[in-house]
Design a protein around this motif. Structure first.
Motif, mmCIF file in Angstrom:
data_model
loop_
_atom_site.group_PDB
_atom_site.id
_atom_site.type_symbol
_atom_site.label_atom_id
_atom_site.label_comp_id
_atom_site.label_asym_id
_atom_site.label_seq_id
_atom_site.Cartn_x
_atom_site.Cartn_y
_atom_site.Cartn_z
ATOM 1 N N ASP A 177 28.918 44.504 38.456
ATOM 2 C CA ASP A 177 28.738 43.089 38.121
ATOM 3 C C ASP A 177 30.078 42.380 37.983
ATOM 4 O OD1 ASP A 177 25.928 43.352 38.018
ATOM 5 O OD2 ASP A 177 26.042 44.030 35.931
ATOM 6 N N VAL A 178 31.025 43.020 37.314
ATOM 7 C CA VAL A 178 32.353 42.426 37.148
ATOM 8 C C VAL A 178 33.035 42.299 38.496
ATOM 9 C CG1 VAL A 178 34.618 42.739 36.082
ATOM 10 C CG2 VAL A 178 32.556 43.274 34.787
ATOM 11 N N ASP A 179 32.887 43.302 39.359
ATOM 12 C CA ASP A 179 33.479 43.261 40.686
ATOM 13 C C ASP A 179 32.909 42.090 41.494
ATOM 14 O OD1 ASP A 179 35.123 44.346 42.819
ATOM 15 O OD2 ASP A 179 33.245 45.029 43.722
ATOM 16 N N GLU A 180 31.601 41.911 41.481
ATOM 17 C CA GLU A 180 30.975 40.798 42.203
ATOM 18 C C GLU A 180 31.447 39.460 41.648
ATOM 19 O OE1 GLU A 180 26.776 41.399 41.928
ATOM 20 O OE2 GLU A 180 26.814 43.177 43.221
ATOM 21 N N TYR A 181 31.552 39.361 40.331
ATOM 22 C CA TYR A 181 32.027 38.126 39.690
ATOM 23 C C TYR A 181 33.446 37.791 40.152
ATOM 24 C CZ TYR A 181 33.764 35.140 35.916
ATOM 25 O OH TYR A 181 34.338 34.127 35.202
ATOM 26 N N MET A 182 34.334 38.794 40.165
ATOM 27 C CA MET A 182 35.715 38.547 40.574
ATOM 28 C C MET A 182 35.801 38.177 42.052
ATOM 29 S SD MET A 182 37.390 38.609 37.871
ATOM 30 C CE MET A 182 38.977 38.371 38.624
ATOM 31 N N ARG A 183 35.030 38.827 42.908
ATOM 32 C CA ARG A 183 35.041 38.484 44.334
ATOM 33 C C ARG A 183 34.575 37.051 44.552
ATOM 34 N NH1 ARG A 183 33.540 43.718 47.985
ATOM 35 N NH2 ARG A 183 34.579 45.230 46.674
ATOM 36 N N PHE A 184 33.531 36.643 43.847
ATOM 37 C CA PHE A 184 33.019 35.281 43.963
ATOM 38 C C PHE A 184 34.084 34.273 43.569
ATOM 39 C CE2 PHE A 184 31.052 31.662 41.756
ATOM 40 C CZ PHE A 184 30.351 31.100 42.817
ATOM 41 N N HIS A 185 34.723 34.492 42.436
ATOM 42 C CA HIS A 185 35.730 33.536 41.972
ATOM 43 C C HIS A 185 37.009 33.579 42.800
ATOM 44 C CE1 HIS A 185 33.746 31.543 38.704
ATOM 45 N NE2 HIS A 185 33.155 32.695 38.441
ATOM 46 N N HIS A 186 37.356 34.730 43.342
ATOM 47 C CA HIS A 186 38.503 34.778 44.250
ATOM 48 C C HIS A 186 38.233 33.926 45.485
ATOM 49 C CE1 HIS A 186 40.130 38.761 42.469
ATOM 50 N NE2 HIS A 186 40.778 37.730 41.979
ATOM 51 N N ARG A 187 36.995 33.978 46.009
ATOM 52 C CA ARG A 187 36.661 33.166 47.179
ATOM 53 C C ARG A 187 36.744 31.679 46.857
ATOM 54 N NH1 ARG A 187 32.588 37.101 47.922
ATOM 55 N NH2 ARG A 187 31.030 35.701 47.055
ATOM 56 N N LYS A 188 36.414 31.301 45.620
ATOM 57 C CA LYS A 188 36.470 29.882 45.245
ATOM 58 C C LYS A 188 37.897 29.420 44.963
ATOM 59 C CE LYS A 188 33.524 28.107 42.448
ATOM 60 N NZ LYS A 188 32.675 27.831 41.290
ATOM 61 N N LEU A 189 38.732 30.275 44.414
ATOM 62 C CA LEU A 189 40.058 29.868 43.955
ATOM 63 C C LEU A 189 41.170 30.059 44.976
ATOM 64 C CD1 LEU A 189 39.933 31.337 40.345
ATOM 65 C CD2 LEU A 189 39.746 28.949 40.995
ATOM 66 N N LEU A 190 41.061 31.052 45.832
ATOM 67 C CA LEU A 190 42.170 31.420 46.704
ATOM 68 C C LEU A 190 41.905 31.036 48.148
ATOM 69 C CD1 LEU A 190 42.761 34.994 45.286
ATOM 70 C CD2 LEU A 190 44.016 32.925 44.697
ATOM 71 N N ARG A 191 42.985 30.750 48.862
ATOM 72 C CA ARG A 191 42.865 30.516 50.297
ATOM 73 C C ARG A 191 42.520 31.830 50.990
ATOM 74 N NH1 ARG A 191 48.117 27.793 52.309
ATOM 75 N NH2 ARG A 191 49.022 28.170 50.285
ATOM 76 N N THR A 192 41.976 31.714 52.189
ATOM 77 C CA THR A 192 41.505 32.894 52.922
ATOM 78 C C THR A 192 42.604 33.927 53.120
ATOM 79 O OG1 THR A 192 39.946 31.473 54.077
ATOM 80 C CG2 THR A 192 40.314 33.655 55.003
ATOM 81 N N GLU A 193 43.815 33.472 53.431
ATOM 82 C CA GLU A 193 44.898 34.430 53.689
ATOM 83 C C GLU A 193 45.371 35.147 52.420
ATOM 84 O OE1 GLU A 193 46.871 30.293 53.581
ATOM 85 O OE2 GLU A 193 45.100 31.154 54.482
ATOM 86 N N TRP A 194 45.005 34.631 51.253
ATOM 87 C CA TRP A 194 45.416 35.259 49.990
ATOM 88 C C TRP A 194 44.302 36.064 49.321
ATOM 89 C CZ3 TRP A 194 50.349 35.540 49.227
ATOM 90 C CH2 TRP A 194 51.188 34.575 49.765
ATOM 91 N N LEU A 195 43.139 36.105 49.931
ATOM 92 C CA LEU A 195 42.028 36.855 49.336
ATOM 93 C C LEU A 195 42.337 38.348 49.297
ATOM 94 C CD1 LEU A 195 38.883 35.194 50.932
ATOM 95 C CD2 LEU A 195 39.588 35.142 48.543
ATOM 96 N N PRO A 196 41.882 39.047 48.260
ATOM 97 C CA PRO A 196 42.054 40.507 48.221
ATOM 98 C C PRO A 196 41.319 41.156 49.400
ATOM 99 C CG PRO A 196 41.274 39.674 46.110
ATOM 100 C CD PRO A 196 41.213 38.545 47.070
ATOM 101 N N ARG A 197 41.907 42.223 49.924
ATOM 102 C CA ARG A 197 41.317 42.946 51.056
ATOM 103 C C ARG A 197 41.036 44.384 50.655
ATOM 104 N NH1 ARG A 197 46.003 41.676 55.088
ATOM 105 N NH2 ARG A 197 46.443 39.632 54.254
#
Length: 148
Positions: free
Chosen positions: A65-85
């Protein structure tokens, strides 16, 4: 029995050392009792806070659940090139060769039977790969180039 021993030793006054030892034992037992009560109080607070958190959220959170929450907020806050991979890379001799293996750090699979997935991490990479090297021993070294 210990309290009676201490009282008897204190009354008789002929074993002053024994009376001091008995006093120290009683004091240490009291300290242990106080420490146990503190632990029980903190356990009670932890349980109470956990129950309130579960009631507020509506379910018990898992690491997924925490992992999904962080992925969702990373997509909202960060540009595509800065997203975690995903931390997973193919190993090959050159671009003309097929991959010979994979280097990855994977999350432990859960009991639900889901497969282990590579961890998600912030990654920095550069395409200007110059020759890099490191020694394996006194006479052997590894030289490689590629994307970093």
């Amino acid at each position: 029995a210990l309290d009676e021993c201490c009282k008897t030793a204190a009354l008789e006054q002929r074993c002053a050392g024994r009376a001091k030892a008995c006093g120290a034992i009683v004091l240490l037992k009291h300290g242990a009792s106080v420490a146990q009560q503190v632990v029980e109080g903190l356990d009670f607070l932890e349980i109470m806070l956990r129950q309130q958190l579960v009631a507020a959220i509506g379910k018990t959170l898992t690491s997924k659940d925490v992992d999904e929450y962080m992925r969702f907020h990373h997509r909202k806050l960060l540009r595509t090139e800065w997203l975690p991979r995903r931390l997973s890379y193919t190993v090959r001799r050159s671009d003309q060769h097929t991959p010979e293996g994979v280097v990855s750090i994977e999350a432990i699979s859960t009991s639900s039977g889901s497969l282990a997935e590579p961890l998600v991490s912030f990654v920095s990479s550069r395409s200007d790969g110059h020759m890099m090297q490191f020694p394996l021993g006194a006479s052997v070294g590894v030289r490689f180039r590629g994307e970093r």
